[in-house]
Design a protein around this motif. Structure first.
Motif, PDB file in Angstrom:
ATOM      1  N   ASP A 131       2.568   2.441  -4.573  1.00 52.88           N
ATOM      2  CA  ASP A 131       2.891   1.100  -3.938  1.00 52.88           C
ATOM      3  C   ASP A 131       3.766   0.375  -4.922  1.00 52.88           C
ATOM      4  O   ASP A 131       4.084   0.963  -6.107  1.00 52.88           O
ATOM      5  CB  ASP A 131       1.333   0.477  -3.782  1.00 52.88           C
ATOM      6  N   THR A 132       4.235  -0.578  -4.580  1.00 53.71           N
ATOM      7  CA  THR A 132       5.495  -1.411  -5.173  1.00 53.71           C
ATOM      8  C   THR A 132       4.676  -1.890  -6.695  1.00 53.71           C
ATOM      9  O   THR A 132       5.572  -1.708  -7.739  1.00 53.71           O
ATOM     10  CB  THR A 132       5.825  -2.583  -4.603  1.00 53.71           C
ATOM     11  N   ARG A 145       0.982  -1.181   0.065  1.00 54.24           N
ATOM     12  CA  ARG A 145       0.046   0.119  -0.019  1.00 54.24           C
ATOM     13  C   ARG A 145       0.889   1.184  -0.110  1.00 54.24           C
ATOM     14  O   ARG A 145       1.873   1.093   0.202  1.00 54.24           O
ATOM     15  CB  ARG A 145      -1.135  -0.016   1.266  1.00 54.24           C
ATOM     16  N   ILE A 146       0.326   2.229  -0.418  1.00 54.56           N
ATOM     17  CA  ILE A 146       0.978   3.710  -0.439  1.00 54.56           C
ATOM     18  C   ILE A 146       1.080   4.055   0.991  1.00 54.56           C
ATOM     19  O   ILE A 146       0.354   4.369   1.687  1.00 54.56           O
ATOM     20  CB  ILE A 146       0.605   4.674  -1.306  1.00 54.56           C
TER      21      ILE A 146
END
Length: 133
Positions: free
Chosen positions: A97-98, A74-75
């Motif tokens: 996020d990744t 998640r961000i």
């Protein structure tokens, strides 16, 4: 998620999933930094809570025009003081996020930009699993 990039001469993130990313089809199960000019090294952090200013200061010497921070499932935003060495060099930093960072890196690297992706790869049991790429 499998990614299908156009043919590229740079390192490409070819897939990602819970607890891993693949760079040029090599599966990596730890946090990693990958760059469009061949940079690639393990990033010594297992969770967002492990991060500190040193994790971001190391990017200042690499000369990228942009650092994309993939913050995990998640961000989550780094503390502003962690980014001071990059801001002093006028190096851009984007946080997402990744999964989004993987996609964005491929686009910018494919355009020939000097970009680094600092990807926090968390184990599937870490963080909120409700966000998917």
């Amino acid at each position: 998620m499998k990614l299908q990039p156009d043919k590229s001469d740079t390192q490409t993130i070819t897939a990602h999933g819970p607890g891993w990313v693949a760079i040029n089809n090599e599966k990596i199960e730890h946090s990693v930094v990958v760059g469009s000019r061949g940079e690639r090294f393990a990033w010594d952090c297992k969770s967002f809570e492990d991060l500190n200013s040193g994790h971001f200061a190391q990017f200042a010497s690499l000369g990228a025009e942009l650092v994309i921070f993939g913050s995990g499932v998640r961000i989550r935003f780094p503390q502003p003081q962690w980014l001071r060495p990059l801001m002093a060099l006028r190096t851009g930093v984007e946080t997402m996020d990744t999964a989004a960072a993987c996609r964005t890196y491929n686009i910018l690297a494919g355009e020939g930009r000097h970009v680094l992706a600092a990807l926090l790869v968390e184990s599937p049991s870490t963080g909120d699993r409700s966000v998917s790429g």
